[in-house]
Each structure stands twice: as structure tokens, then as C-alpha cells.
Design an enzyme around this catalytic site. Sequence first.
Site, PDB file in Angstrom:
ATOM      1  CE1 TYR A   1      -3.029  -3.019   0.324  1.00 20.98           C
ATOM      2  CE2 TYR A   1      -3.504  -2.405   2.579  1.00 20.98           C
ATOM      3  CZ  TYR A   1      -3.715  -3.235   1.498  1.00 20.98           C
ATOM      4  OH  TYR A   1      -4.606  -4.275   1.588  1.00 20.98           O
TER       5      TYR A   1
ATOM      6  CG  PHE B   1     -13.309  -4.439  -1.351  1.00 27.28           C
ATOM      7  CD1 PHE B   1     -12.952  -3.164  -0.955  1.00 27.28           C
ATOM      8  CD2 PHE B   1     -12.633  -5.003  -2.414  1.00 27.28           C
ATOM      9  CE1 PHE B   1     -11.943  -2.463  -1.598  1.00 27.28           C
ATOM     10  CE2 PHE B   1     -11.610  -4.313  -3.075  1.00 27.28           C
ATOM     11  CZ  PHE B   1     -11.268  -3.037  -2.657  1.00 27.28           C
ATOM     12  N   PRO B   2     -15.876  -5.547   2.781  1.00 31.38           N
ATOM     13  CG  PRO B   2     -15.860  -4.888   5.020  1.00 31.38           C
ATOM     14  CD  PRO B   2     -15.040  -4.831   3.757  1.00 31.38           C
TER      15      PRO B   2
ATOM     16  N   GLY C   1     -24.853  -1.173  -3.839  1.00 27.37           N
ATOM     17  CA  GLY C   1     -25.534  -1.327  -5.110  1.00 27.37           C
ATOM     18  C   GLY C   1     -26.998  -1.678  -4.909  1.00 27.37           C
TER      19      GLY C   1
END
Length: 306
Positions: free
Chosen positions: A78, A224-225, A229
Site C-alpha cells: 500500500y 471490501f466487506p 448497489g
Amino acid sequence: MTHTNTATPTSSDIFHLGGDLPVHRIGYGSMRLADAPDARSGGTAHIWRAPTDRAEAVALLRRAAELGVDLFDTADAYALGAGEELIAEALHPYRDRGIAVATKVGVVRPGPTEWVPLGHPAYLRQQAELSLRRLRTERIDLLYLHRIDPDYPLADQVGALRQLQDEGKVRHIGLSEVTVAQLREATETAPVAAVQNLYNLASRESEDVVDYTAAHGIAFVPYFPVAMGAHAAPDSPLSQVARDLTATPSQTALAWLLHRSPTMLPIPGTSSVPHLEENVAALRLPLTGAQFEEISRASGPGTTAG
């Protein structure tokens, strides 16, 4: 509407990582704390340079610690190590509170859009040494193999992390984006304390890994829990349950994850303090079994395990 229950933590709020490291079951994923704020959103974010709003990022991480978050996730990839340096700067005053930091090795970044697995054992050990320096610590609480490199035997890659563990430089070992078969193979070389795979209401390809880790007391750390959408549309079951709970859809999605497995440790990331506070409050959200089933059925293939 935001759920702000401040009830005293219960035993189900805590998971003992590796059997001996207690952490609350909602942590913080720091990947997005890089680059300029307007370059962080979406799947095309580069995660390439140190954050331009460094003071705000430090303040957010410290607010997380004040809220009781005690598992922070980063990686050497990162922002080319700047993510680890940020974590060290922000959390240094809080390390005596039992803060655990997880990082990862095994991915190189030759350019801002490239993430390339590299599992040479000597490289993994070198990167861990650099992570120790950047994190300002003598032992990494949880070190993941960021990705399995098919060019090297898995036993050699995990063996490099095991060597670091035997030397006292790593407390626990984790794997990222693995199958059940790979997890089983890895545990022949070293005990695995955590698995970090993509998993949320919309991405549930790792159901068997969730079940396997739950059965073996291994932490499952979904990255990305929170996938919104269509799942968060006003007429969706998730939104309806959220209204019933006086909560937000994202809080309810996190509560669904916590209900899914007793070894589930979501690490939602955000650069917003209000959103951070909202995420942490999901730890106290009283999702019922019936509500869990309703969300599960409407959100795609899954299991009824609680």
C-alpha cells in the site's frame, strides 16, 4: 438513521486471533488511506502514494482506536510502504492498549496499476524486515502472505513466514485469497490464524472457506466487506431490515457478516469519521436469525449457518 447502541461489549464481540490475541470483531482496513482524497474511490484507485491529507488520516486512525478498534490492517504494497508508516505514526500512542496490526508481504508494485505476486522466500523475509522497521515494532502481530505465487512451492512461501515466526518476529501467520485446499496445504507447514478473502453480500464465492475457517477456529477477515448497489435499494430486504433496526444498510450488511460466522472479522475502511463511527456501532446491532435469513435469501446464494 444510525444505530448508536453503546452497550457493554459481550464475549461474542471479541475473537481471540490465533487463540491468544483478543480483538474486537470489527477492525479497520487502511488500504484506501493513500493518494489524494479524490483519487481513493472505486476499484481503479491506485493506492500508490502517501495520503495528501496525512493529518486527517492520522486523526481518523486515532479516532478508530478511541472507539475501541484494535485490529488495523495494512500491507507493504500500500503506497510502497507509506501505508505502514502512516499506521505506525498514528497508532504509536495507543500500542500499549493492545492494538494489533496486520500487514502483508508477497506482492510487488512496479507501477501504480500493477499488483504482481512474488513469493520468493528470501524476498518475503526481506519485506517482513522492512515492515518491522516501518511499523516501528519488534514483532508483527499478524503477517499475511498477500497472494500465493504459483512460481514457488506454497510450502516454501509459508515456510518463510514460519521462519520469521520461529525467530520471534511474527506472532501469527495469515493467508489472503486462498481456497480451502490451499489453506489445508499451508497448515501442513505452519499454523494459520487468519484468512483474508473477498467476501460480502454480493461476492460470496468463498462460502466454503468461511465454513472451513469457522470449523477450525481460524479468523475469516473479509476485505471490501460492504457491497451496496442493488442490495441497498430502498425496497430491498437489506434496507427493510435496516429500517426495522433503526440502522443504515451498511451497518446491517456488517451485522449480517458477524452473524454469518463466529470467526468473521470485517475490516471496513473509510476516510470519513462519521462513517467510521457508524461501522464500529454495527458491532452492537442485534440482528436476529430470521433477519439474517431474509437478507441471505434475497442477496444471492449462501448458507443458513449463523
